[in-house]
Every structure is written in structure tokens, then in C-alpha cells.
Design a protein around this motif. Structure first.
Motif, PDB file in Angstrom:
ATOM      1  N   ILE A  64       0.832  -1.205   0.000  1.00  0.00           N
ATOM      2  CA  ILE A  64       0.000   0.000   0.000  1.00  0.00           C
ATOM      3  C   ILE A  64       0.866   1.254   0.000  1.00  0.00           C
ATOM      4  CG2 ILE A  64      -1.706   1.343   1.285  1.00  0.00           C
ATOM      5  CD1 ILE A  64      -2.816  -1.273   2.338  1.00  0.00           C
ATOM      6  N   LEU A 124       0.889   4.070  -2.928  1.00  0.00           N
ATOM      7  CA  LEU A 124       0.483   5.434  -2.598  1.00  0.00           C
ATOM      8  C   LEU A 124       1.601   6.430  -2.890  1.00  0.00           C
ATOM      9  CD1 LEU A 124      -1.671   7.271  -1.363  1.00  0.00           C
ATOM     10  CD2 LEU A 124      -0.700   6.742   0.887  1.00  0.00           C
ATOM     11  N   ALA A 169      -5.094   1.702  -1.213  1.00  0.00           N
ATOM     12  CA  ALA A 169      -4.249   2.841  -1.596  1.00  0.00           C
ATOM     13  C   ALA A 169      -5.060   3.881  -2.370  1.00  0.00           C
ATOM     14  CB  ALA A 169      -3.067   2.365  -2.430  1.00  0.00           C
TER      15      ALA A 169
END
Length: 273
Positions: A18, A22, A255
Motif C-alpha cells: 500500500i 500510494l 491505496a
């Protein structure tokens, strides 16, 4: 004429599936007005190698060094690090986006800290469609909330509940119910898996009254959640099939949900509760 609005500075703690996704999106400028300024990870050498792949360089820092560098911290780390990551931001009256929401149940002092200082803890919708409906229903009376989660067995391996109860999910040929209880018990027994049900519980009737079943299911390839809610304003059910990220315990949509939350923080036109 140039805009005088300062960009929203974001730091990310944790560079798992994640956190990396991101960081890449934010560095690519997917949210105008948001800049990634720093990241933190357990392995600084690997983090520095990853940062070299981003659209622009950002600092790789220890958790304790992040707060001066950002206005918002996004926590994407193991649950036991939650307090170390977000407390400095809360003390500075800043915002903390929390993905290990299950850990909040066992660290109420963080909620109290936010109340005292004026900082803000934010939980993105993540894999939970219908969260707006639950929040609205909670303004009236909710009679019952039940969630049934089916996950590929690999996504549940290593969970404390399985280890403590000597439950094996290896070699399954049909679904096996591995847990039945409330959201607080689930968060303790499956800390890497059940942020969805804790978010549902916090938005609705609380962790003790939110019931959950967990199935290790070799017939599914996606993390599947079925939720049934009965309230005085609406009776509704929803089913989500979330495509796992590189980490089988986590959905790819998480995300994207953080990106959407950051976008909404800056938006002049907002849709949704």
C-alpha cells in the motif's frame, strides 16, 4: 498570477504494497495540491532504493523525524507502530490517516490525545463500500450488523487467532469457518486482516455489537466481504470482492481510497457523507 495556496505536505510511514503504491501515485502528482515529502520504513536501504524510482526525490527518515516534514501522515505500517507514528502529528494539531484502524480499538489514548490537542484521526473507506450508508444509519437506530468475510487461505496465514487455536488453513479443498465473534475479538485475532470490520463497527453500533464470521475459502481469489445491516431508516446489504495487492492480506483499493481521501480534503465540491 501564481497561487499563494501552500501545498498539502504528506508523509508515508510504511512501504509495503500500500505504501509503495500510494507513494508512487502522489509523486506522480495524481492529486493536485498534494506533495509527498518523506517516507519511513523498517529497512532504510530498501526504502532509499525505492525512492529512486519515484518521479522526484523525497526524504527517507526515522518515524520520529517525520512530523516536521509534513502536514498529514499516512500510516501504512504494522499495527504495533501506530502510536509512535501518529502521536507526534496529533500533538502538533495535524492530521493522521490511519490504515491499521483495528489497532485504534486497543489504543483509545490516541483518540483522547486527538480530542485534547485538536489533531485529527482519519480512517479512509478502503474496501468498505456503503460506509456512508452506515454513518447515516447510525444517526438513527441500528438493530443489527453482520459481516461475513471469505478470504483465500494464504491471506489468513499467520493470524494470531489461527495460531492460538491451532487452526490450519493449509491444503483446504472447501471453505472452513475459522472465526465467529465480534469486531473487537476479530481485530485482536486477525490484526492484519480485519480493518474493514473495525471501520464498519466504529461507523455504526460499535465493536461489541458488530458480528463477524471469517472463512478461509480456497474457492475465492479475492477478499470477499458480505455485510447485512438492519436499522430504523433502512435495511441494506452489500458485497465486495476486492482484488488483493502484492500483499494477499490487503486489497488494492486501499491505496486508491487514501488518494481519494486526500483529494476530498482539498476539494471545493464534495460528494458523499
Amino acid at each position: 498570477m501564481e497561487s499563494t495556496t501552500k501545498p498539502l505536505r504528506v508523509a508515508i510511514a510504511g512501504l509495503g504494497a500500500i505504501g509503495k503504491s500510494l507513494a508512487t501515485r502522489l509523486a506522480d502528482g495524481v492529486v493536485p495540491g498534494v506533495i509527498l515529502t518523506a517516507v519511513s520504513a523498517k529497512n532504510h536501504d530498501k526504502a532509499k532504493d525505492f525512492v529512486k524510482t519515484l518521479a522526484y526525490p523525497v526524504k527517507v527518515l526515522a518515524i520520529s523525524e517525520l512530523e516536521p516534514e509534513a502536514d498529514v501522515i499516512v500510516e501504512c505500517a504494522p499495527a504495533e507502530l501506530l502510536g509512535d507514528i501518529i502521536a507526534p502529528f496529533l500533538r502538533a494539531k495535524k492530521k493522521a490517516i490511519v490504515l491499521s484502524v483495528g489497532a485504534i480499538l486497543f489504543k483509545p489514548e490516541l483518540i483522547e490525545l486527538a480530542k485534547t490537542t485538536g489533531g485529527t484521526i482519519m480512517v479512509p473507506t478502503g474496501a468498505l463500500i456503503g460506509l456512508d450508508a452506515m454513518i447515516a444509519a447510525a444517526e438513527g437506530e441500528i438493530f443489527s450488523v453482520k459481516m461475513v468475510t471469505n478470504k483465500p487461505p494464504l491471506g489468513l496465514k499467520g493470524a494470531p487467532h489461527l495460531i492460538e487455536n491451532n487452526i490450519s488453513v493449509d491444503g483446504l479443498t472447501k471453505p472452513l469457518k475459522v472465526f465467529s465473534g465480534n469486531a473487537r475479538e476479530a481485530a485482536k485475532g486477525f490484526p492484519a486482516n480485519l480493518n474493514v470490520v473495525v471501520a464498519l463497527a466504529l461507523a455504526g453500533v460499535g465493536p461489541e455489537k458488530t458480528h463477524l464470521e471469517i472463512w478461509a475459502d480456497p474457492t475465492v481469489v479475492r477478499n470477499t466481504h458480505t455485510i447485512i445491516v438492519d436499522s430504523d431508516s433502512a435495511k441494506f446489504s452489500m458485497k465486495m470482492e476486492n482484488i488483493p495487492s502484492e500483499n494477499p492480506k490487503t486489497g488494492r483499493i486501499v491505496a486508491q481510497s487514501v488518494v481519494a481521501m486526500l483529494r476530498k480534503m482539498l476539494a471545493t465540491f464534495q460528494v458523499g457523507t
